[in-house]
Motif scaffolding. Structure first.
Motif, short mmCIF file in Angstrom:
data_model
loop_
_atom_site.label_atom_id
_atom_site.label_comp_id
_atom_site.label_asym_id
_atom_site.label_seq_id
_atom_site.Cartn_x
_atom_site.Cartn_y
_atom_site.Cartn_z
N VAL A 100 11.50 7.01 -42.89
CA VAL A 100 12.16 5.89 -43.93
C VAL A 100 13.56 5.84 -42.91
O VAL A 100 13.94 4.47 -42.86
N LEU A 101 14.11 6.78 -42.13
CA LEU A 101 15.47 6.72 -41.45
C LEU A 101 15.34 6.10 -40.09
O LEU A 101 16.01 5.46 -39.45
N ASN A 102 13.85 6.25 -39.53
CA ASN A 102 13.90 5.97 -38.08
C ASN A 102 12.83 4.68 -37.90
O ASN A 102 12.80 3.93 -37.44
N VAL A 103 11.56 5.33 -38.14
CA VAL A 103 10.31 4.58 -37.69
C VAL A 103 10.11 3.17 -38.24
O VAL A 103 9.64 2.23 -37.53
N ARG A 104 10.61 3.09 -39.78
CA ARG A 104 10.51 1.80 -40.32
C ARG A 104 11.43 0.63 -39.81
O ARG A 104 11.21 -0.60 -40.11
N ARG A 105 12.32 1.19 -38.92
CA ARG A 105 13.24 -0.02 -38.35
C ARG A 105 12.89 -0.55 -36.87
O ARG A 105 13.41 -1.35 -36.37
N THR A 106 11.41 0.14 -36.61
CA THR A 106 10.89 -0.42 -35.20
C THR A 106 10.54 -1.74 -35.25
O THR A 106 10.50 -2.60 -34.29
N CYS A 107 9.90 -2.17 -36.16
CA CYS A 107 9.09 -3.53 -36.44
C CYS A 107 8.61 -3.82 -37.92
O CYS A 107 8.63 -3.05 -38.65
N GLN A 138 20.72 9.33 -48.02
CA GLN A 138 20.36 7.96 -47.50
C GLN A 138 18.58 7.87 -48.05
O GLN A 138 18.24 7.03 -48.48
N LEU A 139 18.09 8.97 -48.00
CA LEU A 139 16.74 9.22 -48.20
C LEU A 139 16.33 8.60 -49.80
O LEU A 139 15.55 7.88 -50.19
#
Length: 739
Positions: A100-107, A138-139
């Protein structure tokens, strides 16, 4: 080993059969089935899990995935070309906070997949030591409404204010807050907003006041069906408010004395004496820590059951160390159970079973869990009263016979503990309970006869579904094979704490000996995940539920023939995750440990105690070689007198990149402070380091202070002096700043 700094002061010392057959946290639950689509995606089984974890590691780095040429494209593999089903399976191995906090911001594609319901339905923060209050906040903001199950067990470092953010999870059905800082007011505020909650786990600490719970909170509790409650103070907790309970798990951790040294009473306060509601109860489980106060309080919980036994009760389990005497009320309860209910799971204190005819009268439906730990149960009684004369018991999946020294003999009246077992009894058990997954035969002398084909290991090899197994060391000794060997001069003098005189050392090749029954047993259990091989007379120097015994009994005579070759046989267990070896006196080099390190790549928990001669750590070189290959090891516990924790040891331990908890118990042991500091600086995943050594208090305190001062690398949760003689115990949470 406990990760909780304040209450894990002894480093979670393992005792006989502690891991394999300790009563499970939810003893009557079952493992969740496979998730839809995994088999269709071609990723079912261990091979798929390994591939998924490897690919998931690529996501954890948080690097942006762009459409230009990348490393994946140059090698002909692009993860983004996989189907959504396969990507979801890979992402299921990534912690939810990272998703939620890192991977989903990649693409964009991952932004959509990371919020898929299959990934946000259940959020596990348990043992995620990099989670802080800001990440929790945040989660809950981002996916709070999508969470149905939330596990925050053991997050002791989070402030109680973090619990308030759970109110955003309006659809929450299952919540685990065991080990979290929680006040009555915070609990009331949180539960008031969770109208769909059906399963709850909490701690009840001193100062808890059920009178502070609001009417909205009590309304939520009235709908709860499952409750796990850990008591650190005499109290009913929230049990009286849970009027619809079907499953009750109670953990009694109350001390007999307060921190000020005052004696505590097990009597509950008048305001808390509301009667619990058990009319819908199906499962009752209670685990007691040592102490008379815990026994007094659990009797108050049982008093209501003795008045009226629930008709739907099918699992009744009480785990109590030491002596827990039967009273008139408990006898009435057991008599009522014998008349009115049919059980599927049973565990009782030994004093309630020994000398009574209870097992003759209890009725069972489709039993799946039996525990008769330390009971004077003979093999004849086991077969006739429990196994119904050897009838089909395919439903039984878990059987604990730890400490039942006569359970494999027809009668116990004239039998010595060291006499040979009756193989026909064990064969009847194996045939009747062919689907056993968990079996504990530790803490007893189970000696096989010389007859070929009747060895305990040969009979147990038929149990192809075993996942966990605990055996005494002497039970795996092959008497027939040893008799065929030519007479040899003894390799070592008898095991004592004095100076040792080496007569000769035999070098083991770790090749499979001809007709080795233990090698054959290990080869026939391909899915075994947990294994304990413990000396029948072993007693830990720092046990949790037993009094410490400074001078333990010598090893069994038959255990003298179990050595490095048998340890090497364990390397056949490809999926082994937890291993305990204790009191193996014939370990000469420890070479078998290297085989385990090389072949058991899934090993996460390792506990070694009293291997080889007590006056010399003969396996140190092999242990260091083993550790270099244990990339998945998380928990390591070593108990060995005269253990030298020096620079070479900690350098080898630094190869265990996943290590989180370390415990060393060594009378007259030594350590190098610089080596400890270097190890802690290199292994940032370590959150607990417990060492009980022979160093002076000055050395221990200086080392503690040095660790605390390293605030640029570590964030220290708590530091404690060791409780046994000279030693230190540090409970740490480490996290690289800026991550």
């Amino acid at each position: 080993m406990e990760a909780r700094g304040g209450r894990g002061g002894r480093g979670g010392v393992a005792s006989r059969g502690s891991r394999v057959m300790a009563a499970p946290e939810e003893p009557c639950g079952s493992r969740a089935g496979g998730e839809p689509g995994r088999e269709a995606a071609g990723l079912s089984g261990a091979r798929g899990r390994r591939r998924a974890r490897g690919a998931a590691a690529m996501f954890r780095c948080g690097e942006e995935i762009v459409s230009g040429e990348s490393e994946e494209e140059s090698s002909g593999v692009n993860l983004m070309e996989f189907s959504d089903e396969i990507l979801l399976h890979i992402l299921s191995y990534v912690p939810c906070t990272d998703l939620v906090l890192n991977v989903r911001r990649t693409c964009r594609k991952l932004a959509t997949l990371c919020l898929d319901k299959s990934l946000t339905h259940t959020v596990l923060l348990q043992k995620d030591y990099k989670v802080n209050k800001d990440k929790v906040k945040q989660l809950m903001r981002d996916i709070g409404k999508e969470i149905y199950q939330l596990n925050m067990a053991g997050c002791y470092w989070l402030p109680s204010s973090s619990i308030d953010h759970i109110t955003r999870c309006k659809n929450l059905v299952k919540l685990n807050l065991s080990g979290c800082h929680l006040t009555s007011l915070h609990l009331s505020k949180t539960l008031s907003m969770l109208q769909h909650l059906r399963s709850l786990a909490i701690d009840v600490n001193p100062g808890f006041d059920a009178g502070q719970l609001s009417s909205e909170c009590k309304a939520t509790l009235s709908r709860v069906l499952e409750l796990k409650q850990t008591l650190y103070t005499p109290s009913y907790g929230v049990v009286p408010c849970c009027t619809s309970l079907e499953k009750l798990l109670l953990y009694f951790e109350i001390l007999d004395r307060s921190r000020e040294g005052f004696m505590l009473s097990g009597q509950l306060m008048v305001g808390e004496s509301n009667v619990p509601h058990y009319q819908n109860l199906r499962v009752f489980y209670a685990r007691l820590a040592p102490g008379y106060v815990n026994q007094e309080v659990v009797r108050l919980y049982l008093a209501v059951l003795s008045d009226r036994t629930p008709e739907n009760l099918h699992a009744f389990l009480i785990s109590a160390p030491g002596s827990f005497a039967e009273t008139g009320a408990t006898k009435n309860l057991l008599d009522s159970m014998a008349r009115n209910v049919r059980l599927d799971a049973l565990q009782l204190p030994k004093a309630w079973i020994n000398g009574s005819g209870l097992l003759q009268h209890l009725k069972f439906n489709n039993p799946f869990y039996f525990s008769f730990s330390r009971c004077t149960l003979s093999g004849g009684q086991l077969i006739q009263r429990v196994m119904n004369g050897g009838k089909d018991l395919k439903s039984l999946t878990s059987l604990n016979l730890s400490g039942c020294i006569h359970c494999l003999a027809p009668e116990s009246l004239f039998r010595k503990a060291e006499d040979d077992i009756d193989s026909s009894i064990l064969e009847s058990l194996v045939v009747s309970c062919c689907n056993l997954r968990h079996l504990n035969l530790s803490a007893a002398h189970h000696h096989s006869s010389k007859n070929i084909g009747n060895h305990l290991c040969q009979l147990l090899a038929r149990l192809k579904h075993l996942l966990s197994l605990a055996l005494p060391v002497c039970s795996i000794s092959d008497v027939a094979a040893n008799m065929e060997k030519p007479p040899m001069q003894s390799n070592v003098t008898p095991q004592t704490l004095g100076k040792k005189v080496w007569i000769g050392i035999q070098t083991y090749s770790n090749q499979k000996p001809q007709s080795s029954v233990f090698w054959a047993l290990m080869g026939s259990l391909p899915f075994l995940e947990n294994l304990e091989i413990i000396g029948s007379s072993f007693s830990s120097a720092m046990p949790r539920n037993e009094p410490a015994i400074r001078n333990s009994l010598p090893p069994c005579v038959r255990a003298q023939s179990v050595g490095d070759s048998e340890v090497a046989a364990i390397g056949q267990l490809t999926y082994l995750q937890s291993l305990t070896l204790a009191q193996l006196p014939n370990i000469l080099t420890g070479s078998g440990l290297v085989s385990i390190g090389l072949q058991c790549q899934h090993l996460r928990t390792l506990s070694l105690a009293n291997l080889g001669m007590m006056g010399n750590v003969v396996y140190m070189s092999a242990l260091m070689d083993m550790l270099k290959h244990c990339k998945c090891l998380r928990d390591l516990r070593l108990e060995q007198p005269y253990f030298s924790a020096g620079a070479q040891f900690f350098q080898a331990l630094s190869h265990c990149s996943s290590l989180q908890r370390l415990c060393i118990v060594s009378r007259s042991g030594t350590l190098q402070s610089d080596a400890v500091m270097s190890f802690m600086a290199n292994c940032l995943e370590v959150i607990m380091c417990h060492m009980f050594m022979g160093e002076s208090l000055t050395v221990c305190k200086n080392l503690q202070q040095s660790i605390v001062r390293r605030s640029e690398v570590f964030r220290c949760c708590s530091v404690h002096l060791g409780a046994c003689g000279h030693g230190f115990s540090c409970a740490l949470q480490t996290e690289r700043l800026g991550v």
